[in-house]
Write a protein that holds these residues in place. Structure first.
Motif, PDB file in Angstrom:
ATOM      1  N   GLY A   1       0.802  -1.224   0.000  1.00  0.00           N
ATOM      2  CA  GLY A   1       0.000   0.000   0.000  1.00  0.00           C
ATOM      3  C   GLY A   1       0.829   1.266   0.000  1.00  0.00           C
ATOM      4  N   ALA A   2       2.155   1.142   0.003  1.00  0.00           N
ATOM      5  CA  ALA A   2       3.038   2.303   0.078  1.00  0.00           C
ATOM      6  C   ALA A   2       3.165   2.991  -1.281  1.00  0.00           C
ATOM      7  CB  ALA A   2       4.420   1.877   0.568  1.00  0.00           C
ATOM      8  N   CYS A   3       3.260   4.318  -1.227  1.00  0.00           N
ATOM      9  CA  CYS A   3       3.447   5.112  -2.438  1.00  0.00           C
ATOM     10  C   CYS A   3       4.778   5.846  -2.336  1.00  0.00           C
ATOM     11  CB  CYS A   3       2.317   6.128  -2.585  1.00  0.00           C
ATOM     12  SG  CYS A   3       2.485   7.174  -4.047  1.00  0.00           S
ATOM     13  N   ASP A   4       5.587   5.765  -3.405  1.00  0.00           N
ATOM     14  CA  ASP A   4       6.885   6.437  -3.372  1.00  0.00           C
ATOM     15  C   ASP A   4       7.057   7.427  -4.528  1.00  0.00           C
ATOM     16  OD1 ASP A   4       7.273   4.795  -5.535  1.00  0.00           O
ATOM     17  OD2 ASP A   4       8.962   3.705  -4.688  1.00  0.00           O
ATOM     18  N   ASN A   5       5.933   7.816  -5.163  1.00  0.00           N
ATOM     19  CA  ASN A   5       6.050   8.779  -6.258  1.00  0.00           C
ATOM     20  C   ASN A   5       4.780   9.618  -6.383  1.00  0.00           C
ATOM     21  OD1 ASN A   5       4.017   7.529  -7.761  1.00  0.00           O
ATOM     22  ND2 ASN A   5       5.453   6.128  -8.691  1.00  0.00           N
ATOM     23  N   GLY A   6       4.837  10.643  -7.189  1.00  0.00           N
ATOM     24  CA  GLY A   6       3.671  11.467  -7.474  1.00  0.00           C
ATOM     25  C   GLY A   6       3.207  12.275  -6.278  1.00  0.00           C
ATOM     26  N   GLU A   7       1.998  12.771  -6.391  1.00  0.00           N
ATOM     27  CA  GLU A   7       1.419  13.640  -5.366  1.00  0.00           C
ATOM     28  C   GLU A   7       1.242  12.946  -4.017  1.00  0.00           C
ATOM     29  OE1 GLU A   7       0.808  16.850  -5.819  1.00  0.00           O
ATOM     30  OE2 GLU A   7       1.195  16.903  -7.962  1.00  0.00           O
ATOM     31  N   ALA A   8       1.101  11.626  -4.020  1.00  0.00           N
ATOM     32  CA  ALA A   8       0.856  10.880  -2.780  1.00  0.00           C
ATOM     33  C   ALA A   8       2.123  10.262  -2.191  1.00  0.00           C
ATOM     34  CB  ALA A   8      -0.177   9.795  -3.024  1.00  0.00           C
ATOM     35  N   ALA A   9       3.284  10.621  -2.696  1.00  0.00           N
ATOM     36  CA  ALA A   9       4.546  10.042  -2.205  1.00  0.00           C
ATOM     37  C   ALA A   9       4.643  10.153  -0.685  1.00  0.00           C
ATOM     38  CB  ALA A   9       5.728  10.735  -2.861  1.00  0.00           C
ATOM     39  N   GLY A  10       5.081   9.054  -0.072  1.00  0.00           N
ATOM     40  CA  GLY A  10       5.252   9.029   1.383  1.00  0.00           C
ATOM     41  C   GLY A  10       4.006   8.606   2.140  1.00  0.00           C
ATOM     42  N   THR A  11       2.924   8.293   1.434  1.00  0.00           N
ATOM     43  CA  THR A  11       1.698   7.860   2.093  1.00  0.00           C
ATOM     44  C   THR A  11       1.494   6.362   1.898  1.00  0.00           C
ATOM     45  OG1 THR A  11       0.262   8.275   0.189  1.00  0.00           O
ATOM     46  CG2 THR A  11       0.635  10.129   1.702  1.00  0.00           C
ATOM     47  N   ARG A  12       0.470   5.850   2.546  1.00  0.00           N
ATOM     48  CA  ARG A  12       0.144   4.426   2.447  1.00  0.00           C
ATOM     49  C   ARG A  12      -1.374   4.291   2.437  1.00  0.00           C
ATOM     50  NH1 ARG A  12       1.784  -0.908   4.140  1.00  0.00           N
ATOM     51  NH2 ARG A  12       0.075  -1.859   5.281  1.00  0.00           N
ATOM     52  N   LEU A  13      -1.881   3.395   1.587  1.00  0.00           N
ATOM     53  CA  LEU A  13      -3.312   3.144   1.541  1.00  0.00           C
ATOM     54  C   LEU A  13      -3.805   2.585   2.877  1.00  0.00           C
ATOM     55  CD1 LEU A  13      -3.574   1.449  -1.970  1.00  0.00           C
ATOM     56  CD2 LEU A  13      -4.213   3.792  -1.367  1.00  0.00           C
ATOM     57  N   VAL A  14      -5.076   2.824   3.174  1.00  0.00           N
ATOM     58  CA  VAL A  14      -5.699   2.291   4.379  1.00  0.00           C
ATOM     59  C   VAL A  14      -6.071   0.837   4.112  1.00  0.00           C
ATOM     60  CG1 VAL A  14      -7.665   2.480   5.962  1.00  0.00           C
ATOM     61  CG2 VAL A  14      -6.582   4.555   5.044  1.00  0.00           C
ATOM     62  N   GLY A  15      -5.556  -0.053   4.932  1.00  0.00           N
ATOM     63  CA  GLY A  15      -5.766  -1.481   4.733  1.00  0.00           C
ATOM     64  C   GLY A  15      -7.101  -1.980   5.235  1.00  0.00           C
ATOM     65  N   VAL A  16      -7.564  -3.055   4.603  1.00  0.00           N
ATOM     66  CA  VAL A  16      -8.747  -3.790   5.014  1.00  0.00           C
ATOM     67  C   VAL A  16      -8.290  -5.239   5.150  1.00  0.00           C
ATOM     68  CG1 VAL A  16     -11.059  -4.540   4.346  1.00  0.00           C
ATOM     69  CG2 VAL A  16     -10.305  -2.213   3.792  1.00  0.00           C
ATOM     70  N   ASP A  17      -8.417  -5.810   6.339  1.00  0.00           N
ATOM     71  CA  ASP A  17      -7.923  -7.169   6.591  1.00  0.00           C
ATOM     72  C   ASP A  17      -8.764  -8.218   5.882  1.00  0.00           C
ATOM     73  OD1 ASP A  17      -5.960  -6.123   8.239  1.00  0.00           O
ATOM     74  OD2 ASP A  17      -7.105  -6.444  10.074  1.00  0.00           O
ATOM     75  N   VAL A  18      -8.068  -9.049   5.111  1.00  0.00           N
ATOM     76  CA  VAL A  18      -8.705 -10.174   4.427  1.00  0.00           C
ATOM     77  C   VAL A  18      -7.814 -11.404   4.603  1.00  0.00           C
ATOM     78  CG1 VAL A  18      -9.935  -8.756   2.738  1.00  0.00           C
ATOM     79  CG2 VAL A  18      -7.656  -9.604   2.191  1.00  0.00           C
ATOM     80  N   THR A  19      -8.428 -12.565   4.463  1.00  0.00           N
ATOM     81  CA  THR A  19      -7.729 -13.838   4.564  1.00  0.00           C
ATOM     82  C   THR A  19      -8.157 -14.717   3.397  1.00  0.00           C
ATOM     83  OG1 THR A  19      -7.745 -13.701   6.976  1.00  0.00           O
ATOM     84  CG2 THR A  19      -7.390 -15.871   6.033  1.00  0.00           C
ATOM     85  N   VAL A  20      -7.215 -15.468   2.856  1.00  0.00           N
ATOM     86  CA  VAL A  20      -7.527 -16.416   1.791  1.00  0.00           C
ATOM     87  C   VAL A  20      -7.430 -17.818   2.376  1.00  0.00           C
ATOM     88  CG1 VAL A  20      -6.843 -17.327  -0.456  1.00  0.00           C
ATOM     89  CG2 VAL A  20      -6.613 -14.883   0.016  1.00  0.00           C
ATOM     90  N   GLU A  21      -8.479 -18.590   2.142  1.00  0.00           N
ATOM     91  CA  GLU A  21      -8.527 -19.968   2.631  1.00  0.00           C
ATOM     92  C   GLU A  21      -9.198 -20.831   1.568  1.00  0.00           C
ATOM     93  OE1 GLU A  21     -11.033 -21.967   6.115  1.00  0.00           O
ATOM     94  OE2 GLU A  21      -9.601 -20.458   6.827  1.00  0.00           O
ATOM     95  N   ASP A  22      -8.503 -21.865   1.129  1.00  0.00           N
ATOM     96  CA  ASP A  22      -9.041 -22.781   0.112  1.00  0.00           C
ATOM     97  C   ASP A  22      -9.531 -22.035  -1.130  1.00  0.00           C
ATOM     98  OD1 ASP A  22      -8.551 -25.030   1.707  1.00  0.00           O
ATOM     99  OD2 ASP A  22     -10.465 -24.767   2.761  1.00  0.00           O
ATOM    100  N   GLY A  23      -8.786 -21.001  -1.531  1.00  0.00           N
ATOM    101  CA  GLY A  23      -9.128 -20.262  -2.737  1.00  0.00           C
ATOM    102  C   GLY A  23     -10.258 -19.267  -2.585  1.00  0.00           C
ATOM    103  N   ARG A  24     -10.767 -19.105  -1.372  1.00  0.00           N
ATOM    104  CA  ARG A  24     -11.850 -18.150  -1.108  1.00  0.00           C
ATOM    105  C   ARG A  24     -11.304 -16.997  -0.286  1.00  0.00           C
ATOM    106  NH1 ARG A  24     -15.308 -22.784   1.260  1.00  0.00           N
ATOM    107  NH2 ARG A  24     -14.950 -21.457   3.032  1.00  0.00           N
ATOM    108  N   VAL A  25     -11.777 -15.782  -0.559  1.00  0.00           N
ATOM    109  CA  VAL A  25     -11.314 -14.584   0.137  1.00  0.00           C
ATOM    110  C   VAL A  25     -12.373 -14.168   1.156  1.00  0.00           C
ATOM    111  CG1 VAL A  25     -10.515 -12.203  -0.096  1.00  0.00           C
ATOM    112  CG2 VAL A  25     -10.100 -13.845  -1.957  1.00  0.00           C
ATOM    113  N   PHE A  26     -11.926 -13.964   2.399  1.00  0.00           N
ATOM    114  CA  PHE A  26     -12.813 -13.589   3.497  1.00  0.00           C
ATOM    115  C   PHE A  26     -12.426 -12.229   4.058  1.00  0.00           C
ATOM    116  CE2 PHE A  26     -12.774 -18.178   3.402  1.00  0.00           C
ATOM    117  CZ  PHE A  26     -14.093 -18.531   3.616  1.00  0.00           C
ATOM    118  N   LEU A  27     -13.417 -11.409   4.375  1.00  0.00           N
ATOM    119  CA  LEU A  27     -13.203 -10.172   5.121  1.00  0.00           C
ATOM    120  C   LEU A  27     -13.060 -10.556   6.583  1.00  0.00           C
ATOM    121  CD1 LEU A  27     -13.215  -7.033   5.305  1.00  0.00           C
ATOM    122  CD2 LEU A  27     -15.697  -7.187   5.619  1.00  0.00           C
TER     123      LEU A  27
END
Length: 149
Positions: free
Chosen positions: A83-109
């Motif tokens: 989620g890190a940005c190292d260029n452009g107008e947003a350099a030095g910022t990081r996206l806000v994460g949303v926790d997810v898990t992958v299990e048996d090929g399925r994605v869970f919130l």
């Protein structure tokens, strides 16, 4: 809001390069979120550039290049895995994460802050967002980016 909710499959995210969905925070406020492929599976992020309140996925999928998410407005590029940005107008910022898990090929919130609301973006309320003008009529934001696709 603890627990887990099945969102989609790993295969769907990898094939489409992103998956847009809406969550609600602990106060009931709706937020758009995205899933993007990452070297270890998928990562979840709030669908918003950190430079300005610009959606990264405007309903057509996330623009990506070399495993980086590209802001369609100014071209800032975020690492899809960190989620890190190292260029452009947003350099030095990081996206806000949303926790997810992958299990048996399925994605869970699995985020304790967010609860799944629905697949897709926020409902259209008929009012245009001032940060997402549609000057060219294609349904997307205007762009001042130096990045071309």
């Amino acid at each position: 809001m603890a627990g887990r909710t099945e969102l989609t499959t790993l295969e769907t995210v990898q094939e489409s390069r992103s998956w847009l969905f809406t969550v609600r925070d602990r106060y009931g406020e709706a937020e758009e979120a995205i899933l993007v492929p990452c070297e270890d599976g998928v990562e979840g992020w709030i669908n918003r550039c950190m430079h300005e309140p610009q959606r990264l996925d405007v309903g057509r999928g996330v623009a990506m290049r070399d495993d980086e998410i590209i802001c369609p407005r100014h071209g800032s590029m975020y690492d899809a895995c960190s989620g890190a940005c190292d260029n452009g107008e947003a350099a030095g910022t990081r996206l806000v994460g949303v926790d997810v898990t992958v299990e048996d090929g399925r994605v869970f919130l699995t985020d304790s802050i967010y609860q799944f609301d629905h697949e897709g973006g926020l409902e259209d309320d008929g009012e245009a967002d001032e940060n997402e003008s549609d000057e060219d009529g294609d349904g997307g934001p205007s762009s001042t980016s130096h990045i071309s696709f």
